[in-house]
Design a protein around this motif. Sequence first.
Motif, PDB file in Angstrom:
ATOM      1  N   THR A 117      -5.328   1.165   5.595  1.00 53.98           N
ATOM      2  CA  THR A 117      -4.604   1.817   4.488  1.00 53.98           C
ATOM      3  C   THR A 117      -4.969   2.495   3.526  1.00 53.98           C
ATOM      4  O   THR A 117      -6.424   2.723   3.524  1.00 53.98           O
ATOM      5  N   TRP A 118      -4.240   3.243   2.707  1.00 51.07           N
ATOM      6  CA  TRP A 118      -4.827   4.178   1.587  1.00 51.07           C
ATOM      7  C   TRP A 118      -4.234   3.809   0.369  1.00 51.07           C
ATOM      8  O   TRP A 118      -2.852   3.498   0.535  1.00 51.07           O
ATOM      9  N   GLY A 119      -4.586   3.919  -0.569  1.00 47.64           N
ATOM     10  CA  GLY A 119      -3.983   3.643  -2.044  1.00 47.64           C
ATOM     11  C   GLY A 119      -3.908   2.093  -2.173  1.00 47.64           C
ATOM     12  O   GLY A 119      -2.579   1.754  -2.361  1.00 47.64           O
TER      13      GLY A 119
ATOM     14  N   GLY B  45       6.895   5.651  10.480  1.00 49.78           N
ATOM     15  CA  GLY B  45       7.570   5.264  12.033  1.00 49.78           C
ATOM     16  C   GLY B  45       7.236   6.085  13.047  1.00 49.78           C
ATOM     17  O   GLY B  45       7.641   6.180  14.267  1.00 49.78           O
ATOM     18  N   ASP B  46       6.159   7.256  12.932  1.00 45.15           N
ATOM     19  CA  ASP B  46       5.551   7.852  13.929  1.00 45.15           C
ATOM     20  C   ASP B  46       4.815   7.000  15.029  1.00 45.15           C
ATOM     21  O   ASP B  46       3.868   6.046  14.449  1.00 45.15           O
TER      22      ASP B  46
ATOM     23  N   PHE C 162       0.871  -1.194  -0.058  1.00 42.52           N
ATOM     24  CA  PHE C 162      -0.012  -0.100   0.097  1.00 42.52           C
ATOM     25  C   PHE C 162       0.758   1.131  -0.016  1.00 42.52           C
ATOM     26  O   PHE C 162       1.973   1.105   0.706  1.00 42.52           O
ATOM     27  N   SER C 163       0.240   2.464  -0.618  1.00 42.16           N
ATOM     28  CA  SER C 163       0.935   3.528  -0.450  1.00 42.16           C
ATOM     29  C   SER C 163       1.286   4.051   0.705  1.00 42.16           C
ATOM     30  O   SER C 163       2.365   4.562   1.109  1.00 42.16           O
ATOM     31  N   THR C 164       0.253   4.130   1.452  1.00 47.22           N
ATOM     32  CA  THR C 164       0.170   4.710   2.954  1.00 47.22           C
ATOM     33  C   THR C 164      -0.618   3.786   3.925  1.00 47.22           C
ATOM     34  O   THR C 164      -1.611   3.267   3.412  1.00 47.22           O
TER      35      THR C 164
END
Length: 118
Positions: free
Chosen positions: A100-102, A56-57, A29-31
């Motif tokens: 997830t996004w994308g 990593g936040d 996934f992209s993000t």
Amino acid sequence: QVQLVESGGGLVQPGGSLRLSCAASGSSFSTYVMNWYRQEPGKQRRELVAIITKGGDINYASSVKGRFTISRDNAKNTMSLEMNSLKPEDTAVYYCNLKTWGPAGDYWGQGTQVTVSS
């Protein structure tokens, strides 16, 4: 299809430690963010315990800050939750979650029971 498999739950005495692991398989996934939730006995709502982003936040619920540590191994596609100084109120089913996004998605593991009792 994304699959999340947790392991590492069990029975531990107050003050003890446990390490939970979540193995992820499937698409990329992209993000994304990976989270640990828990659901206490008799409660319908799941509480967000810890979060780690793709970058990593990290953030923790105030109830576990200083006692729990979330980490991720990108090479192995795993996420872990190191739990120290466990209290009876930490007793819950712990769930691994991937948002997830994308493309967009919301995936859950099957849950693993953590019981803190003497």
